[in-house]
Design an enzyme around this catalytic site. Structure first.
Site, mmCIF file in Angstrom:
data_model
loop_
_atom_site.group_PDB
_atom_site.id
_atom_site.type_symbol
_atom_site.label_atom_id
_atom_site.label_comp_id
_atom_site.label_asym_id
_atom_site.label_seq_id
_atom_site.Cartn_x
_atom_site.Cartn_y
_atom_site.Cartn_z
ATOM 1 N N GLU B 308 38.484 44.452 37.563
ATOM 2 C CA GLU B 308 38.626 45.278 36.371
ATOM 3 C C GLU B 308 39.669 44.682 35.429
ATOM 4 O O GLU B 308 39.523 44.716 34.205
ATOM 5 C CB GLU B 308 39.012 46.705 36.796
ATOM 6 C CG GLU B 308 38.628 47.761 35.800
ATOM 7 C CD GLU B 308 38.696 49.164 36.406
ATOM 8 O OE1 GLU B 308 38.363 49.332 37.594
ATOM 9 O OE2 GLU B 308 39.081 50.085 35.679
ATOM 10 N N GLU B 311 38.133 41.787 33.759
ATOM 11 C CA GLU B 311 37.208 42.281 32.735
ATOM 12 C C GLU B 311 37.983 42.675 31.473
ATOM 13 O O GLU B 311 37.572 42.358 30.348
ATOM 14 C CB GLU B 311 36.433 43.482 33.271
ATOM 15 C CG GLU B 311 35.374 43.993 32.300
ATOM 16 C CD GLU B 311 34.691 45.260 32.788
ATOM 17 O OE1 GLU B 311 34.827 45.606 33.982
ATOM 18 O OE2 GLU B 311 34.022 45.909 31.957
ATOM 19 N N SER B 355 34.455 50.278 32.450
ATOM 20 C CA SER B 355 34.446 49.007 33.176
ATOM 21 C C SER B 355 33.194 48.927 34.027
ATOM 22 O O SER B 355 32.803 49.893 34.666
ATOM 23 C CB SER B 355 35.677 48.932 34.075
ATOM 24 O OG SER B 355 35.499 47.932 35.053
ATOM 25 N N LYS B 394 32.059 61.276 45.599
ATOM 26 C CA LYS B 394 31.730 60.015 46.261
ATOM 27 C C LYS B 394 30.433 60.133 47.050
ATOM 28 O O LYS B 394 29.756 59.152 47.308
ATOM 29 C CB LYS B 394 32.870 59.607 47.198
ATOM 30 C CG LYS B 394 34.124 59.166 46.467
ATOM 31 C CD LYS B 394 33.992 57.753 45.935
ATOM 32 C CE LYS B 394 35.186 57.387 45.072
ATOM 33 N NZ LYS B 394 34.943 56.156 44.306
ATOM 34 N N GLU B 402 21.130 52.927 42.180
ATOM 35 C CA GLU B 402 21.471 51.534 41.870
ATOM 36 C C GLU B 402 22.447 50.948 42.894
ATOM 37 O O GLU B 402 22.696 49.743 42.882
ATOM 38 C CB GLU B 402 22.046 51.421 40.450
ATOM 39 C CG GLU B 402 23.357 52.150 40.186
ATOM 40 C CD GLU B 402 23.187 53.584 39.689
ATOM 41 O OE1 GLU B 402 22.122 54.182 39.969
ATOM 42 O OE2 GLU B 402 24.109 54.108 39.038
ATOM 43 N N CYS B 565 42.989 61.343 42.711
ATOM 44 C CA CYS B 565 42.219 61.487 43.955
ATOM 45 C C CYS B 565 42.909 62.383 44.970
ATOM 46 O O CYS B 565 42.261 63.057 45.755
ATOM 47 C CB CYS B 565 42.001 60.130 44.589
ATOM 48 S SG CYS B 565 41.266 58.963 43.454
#
Ligand SMILES: Cc1cc2nc3c(=O)[nH]c(=O)nc-3n(C[C@H](O)[C@H](O)[C@H](O)COP(=O)(O)O)c2cc1C
Ligand code: SF4
Lengths: 157, 638, 398
Positions: B308, B311, B355, B394, B402, B565
């Site tokens: 990331e 990127e 991202s 999750k 995908e 989280c």
């Protein structure tokens, strides 16, 4: 729903929103307007209203299901609401109800096959001195007898 | 610091936020009251419930939740206020003048008992056949009030079918007590707007748009509603039966990756109180249960930072140096599957900002069934890959169509902290007594940067630790004391920070194929922001839409859950700001104690690039396995 | 439909011309309007009987850029229909009262919340408002008074009794479900859109019009000490002349029954479904806040009626019309209804019925709004006052 229908419904709702404003407080008048024109507020209409007022669709649905006069299932072209509260009940509501059911061939809560009439009960219509009473769309009829009620329904066809 | 509690409240609480005076100093800001004959002094505007809590007087509650605005609907917290004909809901009654309050008078006790009796009369379900057995607020109330019979009867058959349509959240309205906490969570705290009361009177229930199954509406699967449900009406979709089957099947190689947040919270399931990290103990327990390998998701968190971060550098380079107008900035993080689904529904036109790097869970999944299986010589078809997550979303994420880049379902099951605690208990293990052990190779122990992914701001801090070093060549600890990048920490709903890049260093080996030098960043100011809870995410998105200050950011971390989280929908119940703060503390303390605290220094990660992802971060191989794409879903419900 | 008033008394139906109250109010000034109101000792006619002057003074005193005057025309209480008659036949009283309200509290916006069932009067009311605008009784600088702007809009309900509860009404106006709010804060401080708001009954505004025109002391001469003025009663049920009656407070049930020509009366339900049901032995009780305070619904039942059936009808009403947000009302009313059905079938124990009565007592003090607080009234009063008929006589008087 056809794209064309959707477009015209969107346009109509857009006009209602222009008329009443984009605030949440316009929600009821807008829904009432849709109900009046279409005899129900379709899934699409609810989402369209939600989009234009920037609220969640479930909030619109929540409001629609709360109020007796807003519906999310299609109603007949005419909605007949017979008062079931005590004084109307005391002065012959039951007989009127039976007669209407017989005549229309449907039970309360149902719509005739030709979609001309939906039959419902309502709570006190404020005509307790002149019961039994019923609303046909937004008109009120009082001192009903089975005969008189049928006569009124006849005129709807 | 307090979490942002500014609200767009749902119907019944609107206009009901109680305004408190700014300070409790000065004349007229304190009110003297009497509770049960004792005198107290409380700040003006304190609710009766708060006043009692402050003075160790217990009042039972049900619809009240510290994270949510006032409802006053369950009528359990009733108290008697002298001079008033009716009892008052203490949660909703602000003290503005002297009051005499009785919290346990005979009529108060009788009223509370009646309310509990009424709720029980319509609550279908047997306590021993419920996930919330022993952790149910209705059950506790019944116990507190000595309910030994159903005074007003009890429903004998379920009225509603359980809604199991969602991969993440299961709704059983037979157990609902209509406290509306889920409604307030969904509409107000998260601003997702899936749940509301529908119908009226006795027919009232909590429903979705058109009462559709959860899978068919715009639920983002965050599971925050589960965390705040007082009963078993909302629960996560539990895969542990399937996992047990896999464990018991000798032909299956069952591996588990464990995210950073569960280890900081699982102790709560064993009555430890919040704030204990049980990493080593949990590893041992997992092996005892029968998992063949125990891996640390922090490893792929480190990998995420590499991917990331790279990127981001590529985006910045293309936009700033090459002048490519197509490049979407700011870049948004993609680790939170609740957030990803949120933006897919609510701001699909901004998906190119997200991202393309997969979340750590899914990166791990893709590696286990490719690199790992090859390395260990195990047929990926026989690998069952479990992910221990603090998260309900999750579960949905691993079921996205995908997510099969390994040629198999990359991650087979998402397991929550609560569900694992249950498996541990079922195995006869008392977790806190377990010996400690390490994670398994070839992934080994990961960095503290990966660990702090669990707290809001953690991804940003981890990314900054790496970016600062790679770009400036200066050690982070020389810029921020103890490597703690404090400006991005905390619980403020939205945070913003600027980091000027005064000097630049040489481009490290691994990034050389991508950028010739760092000169273009010299003198620039890196602008970053953080939001947790989708209501806060919405604020940033609206600001970006309007071209406000957040549109000038370079990188924004979004987490769907309040607190990040560690406050996820799969974490132990209950939750509160205090509990979340303790969990964060545990995570940051563990980070501080680790020898390795920067993602780019994780030697296992570097090995992986040497050995497998040979064309480096954001290269072809990594693109195939570690990156993904998103689906513009929009809000329309067909 | 007929709307003729059966008896016109000396107060509400005394002479009045459109605009009288507004003219007077402007001439005496804001403070004196509130003073006259205080003198009159008028109490709200919607049922709760809260002193109107107090409500208005609080709203007037609240500081805000915006305030609202709301006329509660949701008239949903079974047996109540006087507001219908007032709105159809005497709109000048109601609207003038609202204009005076706007003047007194400093509001520029008035809203009539008209129940959906009364949509048929919407057009005529709107036409009437239009006339008032033409006469400068609404609009800008009303009757030439600089800065006195006030206008009235009508908003329809959509079939929910609970929206007559003032905070539920406000929620409804804001586009929400009609779910009552927590109090405090009260609407006088935090009402519609969070602004100070006074919500009053149709008849309250009509009374105000007279009070301001003729003076508070004129008004308080009528009625009794604590219940001044007169009251409109909506009389229905077993009598020869059902309809709307203006009677002075203090009238006894017996007197009223005579006036409406009721024979063989067994029971009178005072205050609608949420009121009390009294039996013969109590017919000498007086109507008024000292004894039987009411919004004006009087339902008469003669000897032929089955009181259990009456009770069942009321309880069915509450089960449907509860907003459903708070536990005691949402579930409690169902339990009470089930109790009635048990008695009907003869499948009850006195032990359980007594438990239900206790539950009713709890509902009275623990429900969030007036609906759940008063819905046990018929259950408790009918089972108490007609226990002979209900428990010893099998199926009642038939
Ligand atoms: C369930 C319920 C229904 C009510 N319905 C009405 C109504 O239809 N009309 C009305 O004026 N007041 C109604 N009220 C009383 C209102 O809450 C409020 O007290 C009243 O509008 C105040 O006006 P007043 O002071 O002029 O009486 C109702 C109250 C409750 C609890
Ligand atoms: S008492 Fe009944 S109507 Fe009033 S808030 Fe409670 S549930 Fe709603």
């Amino acid at each position: 729903m056809l794209v064309l229908e959707k477009n015209s419904l969107s346009e109509e709702i857009g006009k209602l929103v222009d008329l009443y404003g984009k605030d949440r407080s316009s929600l009821l008048p807008i829904l009432q307007g849709i109900e009046k024109n279409h005899k129900y507020i379709s899934d699409f209409a609810q989402q369209e209203v939600a989009r234009l007022l920037d609220i969640h669709p479930v909030e619109v649905y929540s409001v629609v299901t709360f109020y007796s006069f807003l519906t999310h299932k299609p109603m007949g072209r005419n909605v007949v609401r017979l008062c079931q509260t005590i004084t109307c009940d005391m002065f012959g509501k039951e007989a009127v109800a039976k007669a209407i059911e017989r005549e229309l061939g449907i039970k309360f809560g149902e719509t005739t096959k030709d979609k001309s009439v939906t039959l419902e009960y309502a709570n006190c219509l404020g005509m307790c001195d002149q019961g039994p009473a019923m609303l046909v769309n937004d008109q009120v009829y009082s001192h009903l007898t089975p005969e008189k009620a049928i006569e009124i329904l006849e005129k709807l066809k | 610091m307090k979490e942002n509690k500014e609200t767009r409240a749902p119907e019944s609480q609107k206009g009901h936020t109680i305004e408190k005076p700014k300070s409790s100093e000065g004349i007229g800001s304190m009110v003297s009251i009497e509770i049960n004959g004792n005198k107290y002094s409380v700040p003006l505007g304190t609710t009766i419930l708060e006043a009692c809590k402050q003075n160790q007087i217990h009042i039972p509650t049900l619809c009240h939740h510290d994270d949510l605005c006032i409802a006053g609907v369950c009528r359990v917290c009733l108290v008697e206020v002298e001079g008033m004909r009716t009892l008052q809901a203490s949660c909703a009654y602000p003290i503005t003048h002297s009051l005499k309050i009785h919290t346990t008078s005979p009529q108060v006790r009788r009223a509370r008992r009646h309310v509990i009796d009424l709720l029980l009369s319509e609550h279908y379900g047997e306590c021993y056949a419920c996930v919330r057995n022993n952790n149910c607020e209705l059950q506790s109330l019944a116990k507190e009030y000595g309910v030994d019979q159903f005074t007003f009867g009890h429903v004998s058959a379920p009225l509603f079918e359980e809604d199991k349509s969602s991969y993440s959240v299961v709704r059983d309205m037979n157990k609902c007590v209509l406290c509306k906490r889920c409604v307030r969570t969904c509409i107000d705290l998260q601003e997702v707007g899936v749940l509301e009361s529908i119908y009226r009177g006795h027919e009232t229930r909590i429903g979705t748009f058109l009462d559709k199954p959860l899978a068919d509406v715009i639920c983002i699967n965050c599971g925050q509603c589960i965390n705040r449900c007082p009963t078993g009406a909302l629960k996560a979709n539990d895969p542990s039966d399937e996992i047990w089957l896999a464990i018991d099947d000798p032909t299956k190689h069952v591996v588990i990756q464990t995210a950073p947040s569960p280890r900081a919270a699982i102790g709560e399931e064993f009555d430890l109180g919040p704030g204990h990290s049980l990493t080593g103990q949990m590893n041992t327990a997992l092996r005892r249960i029968g998992f063949d390998k125990v891996f640390d998701t922090n490893f792929t968190a480190d990998l995420t930072i590499m991917e990331e971060g790279t990127e981001l550098i590529i985006r910045l380079y293309k936009a700033l140096v090459e002048g490519d107008k197509q490049i979407a900035l700011p870049q948004f993080t993609s680790c939170s599957p609740g957030w990803v689904k949120y933006i897919e529904h609510f701001y699909p036109e901004y998906l190119d900002h997200v991202s393309s790097a997969k979340s750590p869970q899914q990166m791990f999944g893709a590696l286990i069934k490719t690199w790992y299986s090859k390395k260990e010589g195990i047929d990926p078809a026989n690998i069952v890959s479990v992910a221990l997550m603090p998260c309900a979303a999750k579960k949905y994420e691993c079921n996205r169509p995908e997510m099969v880049d390994s040629g198999y379902k990359d991650v087979d099951y998402g397991l929550t902290t609560r569900e694992l605690a249950q498996m541990i208990k079922e195995s006869g293990i008392y977790l806190p007594e377990m010996g400690k052990s390490h994670f398994d190779d070839p992934f080994g122990d990961a960095s503290g940067a990966g660990l702090i992914f669990g707290a809001t701001g953690g991804v940003m801090e981890a990314a900054l630790r790496t970016i600062i070093e790679l770009v400036t060549g200066v050690k982070v600890e020389n810029v921020f004391e103890n490597m703690n990048i404090v400006p991005v920490r905390g619980f403020e709903g939205i945070r913003y920070a600027e980091l000027p890049i005064e000097k630049v260093g040489p481009v490290p080996e691994i990034l050389k194929p991508l950028v010739p030098n760092w000169d273009w960043l010299k003198g620039a100011t890196l602008k970053v922001a953080i939001a947790h809870g989708t209501a806060n995410a919405k604020k940033i998105m609206e600001d970006i839409k309007a071209g406000g200050k957040f549109s000038e950011c370079h990188f924004i971390e979004f987490m769907a859950c309040p607190g990040g989280c560690l406050g996820g929908g799969g974490q132990p119940i209950p939750t509160s700001q205090e509990i979340r703060a303790k969990r964060a503390e545990a995570i940051y303390n563990e980070d501080a104690s680790l020898p390795l605290r920067k993602s780019h220094e994780n030697k296992h990660v570097l090995e992986l690039y040497n050995d497998f992802l040979t064309d480096g971060p954001c290269g072809h191989i990594s693109h195939k396995l570690l990156h993904t794409h998103y689906t513009p879903r929009g809000k329309y419900i067909a | 439909m007929e709307n003729k008033v059966k008896r016109e008394g000396a107060v509400i139906f005394s002479e009045y011309n459109r605009g009288d109250a507004v003219k007077k109010a402007i001439s005496i000034g804001r403070e004196d309007v509130l003073f006259e109101l205080k003198e009159s000792k008028l109490r709200g006619r919607g049922g709760a009987g809260f002193p109107t002057s107090t409500k208005w003074m609080l709203t007037a005193a609240a500081k805000s850029d915006k305030k609202y005057v709301i006329c509660n025309a949701d008239e949903g209480e079974p047996g109540t229909f006087k507001d219908r008659v007032l709105l159809l036949e005497y709109p000048e009283l109601v609207f003038d009262g609202m204009v005076v309200g706007g003047y007194a509290i400093g509001a520029k916006e008035g809203i009539v919340y008209l129940r959906g069932e009364y949509e048929y009067m919407l057009k005529s009311l709107q036409d009437y408002l239009e006339e008032m605008r033409k006469d400068n009784l609404l609009g800008k600088d009303i009757l030439g008074k600089k800065g006195f702007d006030f206008d009235i809009i009508i908003r329809l309900g959509s079939g929910a009794y609970v929206c007559g509860e003032e905070t539920a009404l406000i929620e409804s106006l804001e586009g929400h479900r009609g779910e009552a709010r927590n109090r405090p804060p009260f609407p006088v401080n935090t009402g519609l859109n969070g602004k100070p708001t006074t919500v009053n009954n149709v008849e309250t505004f009509a009374s105000v019009a007279h009070i301001v025109t003729k003076g508070g002391s004129w008004y308080s001469q009528h009625g009794t000490d604590k219940s001044t003025g007169s009251k409109l009663f909506s009389v229905s049920g077993d009598c020869k002349k059902p309809g709307v009656y203006e009677l002075p407070w203090g009238t006894t049930i017996n007197e009223l029954l005579k006036i409406v020509e009721a024979d063989n009366t067994k029971a009178v339900q005072v205050g609608g479904a949420s009121g009390l049901c009294i039996s013969k032995s109590q017919f000498d009780r007086q109507l008024g806040y000292e004894d039987l305070g009411t919004g004006g619904s009087i339902m008469v039942f003669n000897e032929s009626r089955n009181m259990l059936h009456v009770l069942k009808n009321f309880m069915e009403f509450f089960v449907e019309e509860s907003c459903g947000q708070c536990t005691p009302c949402r579930i409690g009313n169902v339990k009470l209804l089930e109790g009635v059905e048990m008695i009907e079938k003869g499948e009850y124990t006195f032990n359980y019925i007594n438990k239900l009565k206790e539950l009713g007592e709890t509902m009275r003090i623990s429900s969030k709004c007036g609906l759940g607080q008063s819905s046990p009234n018929p259950f408790i009063s009918i089972l108490e006052n007609f226990k002979e008929e209900i428990f010893n006589n099998g199926k009642g008087g038939k």
